[in-house]
Design a protein around this motif. Structure first.
Motif, short mmCIF file in Angstrom:
data_model
loop_
_atom_site.label_atom_id
_atom_site.label_comp_id
_atom_site.label_asym_id
_atom_site.label_seq_id
_atom_site.Cartn_x
_atom_site.Cartn_y
_atom_site.Cartn_z
N ALA A 65 0.83 -1.21 0.00
CA ALA A 65 0.00 0.00 0.00
C ALA A 65 0.86 1.25 0.00
CB ALA A 65 -0.93 -0.01 1.21
N HIS A 66 1.99 1.17 0.70
CA HIS A 66 2.89 2.33 0.71
C HIS A 66 3.45 2.60 -0.69
CE1 HIS A 66 5.72 5.22 2.27
NE2 HIS A 66 6.71 4.58 1.68
N SER A 67 3.81 1.53 -1.41
CA SER A 67 4.34 1.72 -2.77
C SER A 67 3.25 2.15 -3.75
CB SER A 67 4.99 0.42 -3.25
OG SER A 67 4.02 -0.60 -3.40
N ARG A 68 1.98 1.83 -3.47
CA ARG A 68 0.86 2.19 -4.35
C ARG A 68 0.27 3.55 -4.03
NH1 ARG A 68 -2.36 -2.47 -6.22
NH2 ARG A 68 -4.22 -1.33 -5.52
N LYS A 69 0.73 4.19 -2.95
CA LYS A 69 0.08 5.39 -2.45
C LYS A 69 -0.01 6.49 -3.50
CE LYS A 69 0.24 8.76 1.30
NZ LYS A 69 0.11 9.92 0.44
N GLU A 70 1.10 6.74 -4.22
CA GLU A 70 1.09 7.83 -5.20
C GLU A 70 0.05 7.58 -6.29
OE1 GLU A 70 4.14 10.15 -8.25
OE2 GLU A 70 4.83 8.42 -7.08
N ILE A 71 -0.03 6.32 -6.75
CA ILE A 71 -0.99 6.01 -7.80
C ILE A 71 -2.42 6.08 -7.26
CG2 ILE A 71 -1.76 4.20 -9.38
CD1 ILE A 71 1.12 3.28 -9.60
N ILE A 72 -2.64 5.61 -6.05
CA ILE A 72 -3.99 5.68 -5.45
C ILE A 72 -4.41 7.13 -5.30
CG2 ILE A 72 -5.29 5.21 -3.35
CD1 ILE A 72 -4.91 2.77 -5.05
N ASP A 73 -3.48 8.01 -4.90
CA ASP A 73 -3.81 9.43 -4.79
C ASP A 73 -4.20 10.01 -6.15
OD1 ASP A 73 -3.30 9.31 -2.11
OD2 ASP A 73 -1.26 10.13 -2.26
N ARG A 74 -3.51 9.59 -7.19
CA ARG A 74 -3.86 10.07 -8.54
C ARG A 74 -5.23 9.54 -8.96
NH1 ARG A 74 0.25 12.06 -11.94
NH2 ARG A 74 2.26 12.29 -10.89
N ILE A 75 -5.54 8.30 -8.59
CA ILE A 75 -6.87 7.75 -8.89
C ILE A 75 -7.94 8.58 -8.19
CG2 ILE A 75 -8.37 5.76 -8.57
CD1 ILE A 75 -5.92 3.98 -8.93
N ASP A 76 -7.69 8.95 -6.93
CA ASP A 76 -8.65 9.77 -6.19
C ASP A 76 -8.88 11.11 -6.88
OD1 ASP A 76 -8.92 7.79 -4.33
OD2 ASP A 76 -7.52 8.67 -2.88
N ARG A 77 -7.80 11.72 -7.36
CA ARG A 77 -7.97 13.00 -8.05
C ARG A 77 -8.73 12.83 -9.36
NH1 ARG A 77 -2.62 13.76 -6.01
NH2 ARG A 77 -1.66 13.11 -7.98
N TRP A 78 -8.46 11.73 -10.05
CA TRP A 78 -9.18 11.46 -11.29
C TRP A 78 -10.67 11.24 -11.02
CZ3 TRP A 78 -10.11 5.98 -13.02
CH2 TRP A 78 -10.86 5.93 -14.21
N LEU A 79 -11.00 10.43 -10.02
CA LEU A 79 -12.40 10.20 -9.68
C LEU A 79 -13.09 11.47 -9.22
CD1 LEU A 79 -12.11 6.78 -7.81
CD2 LEU A 79 -12.85 7.17 -10.15
N SER A 80 -12.35 12.30 -8.48
CA SER A 80 -12.91 13.59 -8.06
C SER A 80 -13.22 14.47 -9.28
CB SER A 80 -11.95 14.29 -7.11
OG SER A 80 -12.45 15.55 -6.74
N ALA A 81 -12.31 14.43 -10.28
CA ALA A 81 -12.57 15.19 -11.50
C ALA A 81 -13.79 14.65 -12.24
CB ALA A 81 -11.33 15.16 -12.40
N CYS A 82 -13.97 13.33 -12.21
CA CYS A 82 -15.15 12.74 -12.85
C CYS A 82 -16.43 13.18 -12.14
CB CYS A 82 -15.03 11.22 -12.84
SG CYS A 82 -13.74 10.58 -13.93
N GLU A 83 -16.39 13.27 -10.84
CA GLU A 83 -17.56 13.76 -10.10
C GLU A 83 -17.85 15.21 -10.45
OE1 GLU A 83 -16.86 13.13 -6.01
OE2 GLU A 83 -17.13 10.94 -6.11
#
Length: 599
Positions: free
Chosen positions: A382-400
């Protein structure tokens, strides 16, 4: 006239008396006796001889007395010279060097008091030397550690020894240097003793016995024995300190390991704070370094044994609650996986774990250790995936934001001057900027994901589906939506053109009922929604009729604090509404809230 008592008058009186006696002997006594001339001459010769012998004896005695006086004077002068040389005295007047000025007895009367004075000075100087040398030998003895019997052998002074003030100053300088060395050694010994005392206090070891092993004087019970400051004592103290530090290091590591085990058991067993307070004093060892541990008896064998006994007690208690602990840790593992969007290992699922424990086929401790290892692995991933997960959150927020903007654009009253209108207008401006960034956000997210996959040599799965596949599906769907919008805009232009021609032919506008309807051959409304966002297809198959959009849900922070609120990618239909046909004609109309066709 001759003086009475002078040597000349004494000689005159003697000669007169001798002549009178000789005349009486020659003229009366010898005449009366009738001595012959030969006999008289013989007797006169004997008398003269006896007188000479008496004179000669007296002269010899006087000469001997003179020689003795001269020898005494020379001896005294020699002793004076010797004392003066040893004392370093240079300027004293010597009466012997004066020629004919004084008699021997006068000279002796002068030099004898001088000799006594010099002897007193020498005696005083010798006392000073003896005192300084005694102190020097004492200092040497304390520094080197030899006894007093050996020290007293070198305190005698030779008669011809240098007793000058220069030599005395040299001894005194040497004494001061020894006194400084003694003070330095004493301070060093005291520092060592204090360090030993501190270490003994931490380790719970008897201080008196410890320092007595080095030297008894380090913990003296009387004031007669001074503290030993020899090299042997200093080396012994250094060795003892190293020994105590080694013991402290071993005990600290042992206590730290035991306390860490105790803390894990506390957290595992949800031990109440009241019960933990019993060992609050030692629990700080985990967060401290070895040098910071200074509390008395904290590293004693009794303390370590108490903590070890507590760990053993909790281990026995843990074995009785192992099934409950396994279920609890498995739930924590699933929570971590859900927040990190990672599929948990199914080999330790709740159902399988319960079945294995109930059947007795698996040791609960091994199963718990396996789950703990999975938790640690998930945390690292999860620590190594954190940066990508944060980008996914920003992408989903943009979709909303894109969904909100589409709904806002369909609102007929969005330009009204009502309450909150200007806030929504600013929100719409920010949303348009964000929506325009979505394509680049998706491309960058794909690049980051591919880079992560190259580094880790495995696929980046988001809730069990490869993220790159989701993003590629999203790009494809968005492209199709853009093409659909383009076709809609072309149809709208054609419809506007037909409406204008009808108006020019018939001279009237279509009725409001017909103008609000746009019919299409495929049965969809012209009121097209925003390009949908992708979702994870649970079946894993691409279906062009099912569109992919994000559905948000509220997540919770995990124990590692890495995850914020994230969104699952789920199924949602396109925002198309089928408009019923009004007649059999294949004509369609479209209307927007601010269109001139809208009445």
């Amino acid at each position: 006239m001759l003086e009475i008592g002078s040597p000349t008058s004494l000689c005159f009186r003697t000669n007169t008396t001798c002549n009178a006696l000789l005349q009486e002997l020659q003229q009366k006594i010898w005449v009366d006796i009738g001595e012959s001339d030969a006999e008289k001459d013989r007797m006169l010769m004997e008398l003269e001889k006896e007188c000479l012998e008496i004179y000669r004896r007296k002269v010899d005695e006087a000469a001997n007395s003179k020689a003795q006086l001269h020898q005494s004077l020379v001896s005294i002068e020699a002793e004076i010279a010797s004392i003066m040389a040893s004392l370093g005295v240079l300027n004293i007047h010597s009466p012997i060097k004066e020629k004919g000025s004084k008699s021997l007895k006068e000279k002796l009367a002068y030099v004898r008091p001088l000799l006594e004075e010099l002897r007193l000075q020498k005696e005083e100087r010798v006392k000073q030397f003896v005192d300084v040398k005694a102190q020097i030998e004492k200092m040497r003895g304390e520094i080197s550690g030899y006894n007093k019997a050996t020290m007293l052998g070198s305190l005698t002074l030779d008669d011809d020894q240098d007793l000058t003030l220069r030599k005395l100053n040299e001894y005194q300088t040497h004494l001061r240097s020894l006194q400084k060395e003694k003070a330095d050694r004493l301070n060093k010994v005291l520092d060592y003793v204090n360090e030993v005392h501190s270490l003994c206090g931490v380790l719970g070891v008897d201080f008196c016995q410890t320092v007595s092993e080095v030297h008894p004087s380090l913990h003296r019970t009387n004031h007669e024995q001074s503290t030993n400051i020899s090299d042997e004592t200093l080396d012994g103290l250094q060795h003892m300190i190293e020994k105590l530090k080694t013991e402290r290091r071993l005990r600290f590591q042992k206590l730290k390991d035991v306390v860490e085990s105790l803390l894990e058991l506390w957290n595992l067993m949800d031990t109440p704070q009241e019960e933990r307070m019993r060992f609050a004093r030692v629990s700080c060892v985990v967060r401290s370094s070895e040098s910071d541990v200074t509390e008395p008896n904290i590293l004693s064998t009794e303390t370590i044994e108490q903590v070890s006994a507590e760990v053993d007690r909790f281990n026995k208690l843990k074995s009785s609650r192992m099934k409950e602990l396994v279920m609890k840790r498995r739930s924590e593992l699933e929570d971590l996986c859900r927040m990190a969007h990672i599929e948990p290992d199914t080999s330790t699922s709740l159902e399988k774990s319960t079945a294995l424990i109930d059947s007795g086929l698996v040791d609960p401790s091994e199963l718990l250790a396996n789950i703990e290892a999975q938790i640690n692995r998930i945390k690292e991933e999860a620590h190594s995936r954190k940066e990508i997960i944060d980008r996914i959150d920003r992408w989903l927020s943009a979709c909303e934001e894109e969904n909100w903007l589409e709904e806002y654009n369909q609102d007929e009253n969005r330009y009204s001057a009502g309450r909150g209108g200007h806030v929504n207008l600013k929100h719409a401006e920010r949303a348009r900027v964000t929506v325009n960034k979505i394509p680049s956000m998706v491309d960058n997210l794909i690049k980051k994901t591919l880079l992560w996959e190259d580094q880790t040599e495995k696929s980046f799965l988001y809730d069990g589906v490869r993220l790159v596949s989701i993003l590629e599906d999203y790009k494809l769907t968005r492209k199709q939506q853009e093409e659909e919008k383009k076709r809609y805009r072309d149809q709208k232009k054609m419809q506007d053109l037909l409406l204008n021609r009808r108006e020019s032919i018939y001279g009237s506008k279509p009725s409001p009922r017909r103008s609000t309807s746009i019919r299409k051959a495929n049965g969809y409304s012209g009121n097209v929604s925003m390009p949908p966002t992708p979702r994870r297809n649970s079946a894993g198959a691409a279906n062009s009729e099912i569109m992919m959009t994000p559905r948000s849900y509220s997540g919770h922070h995990g124990q590692n604090g890495y995850f914020k609120e994230v969104r699952k990618l789920s199924t949602a239909p396109l925002n198309f509404v089928a408009i019923p046909k009004e007649d059999s004609a294949s004509t369609y109309t479209y209307s927007e809230p601010d269109s001139p066709l809208h009445n």
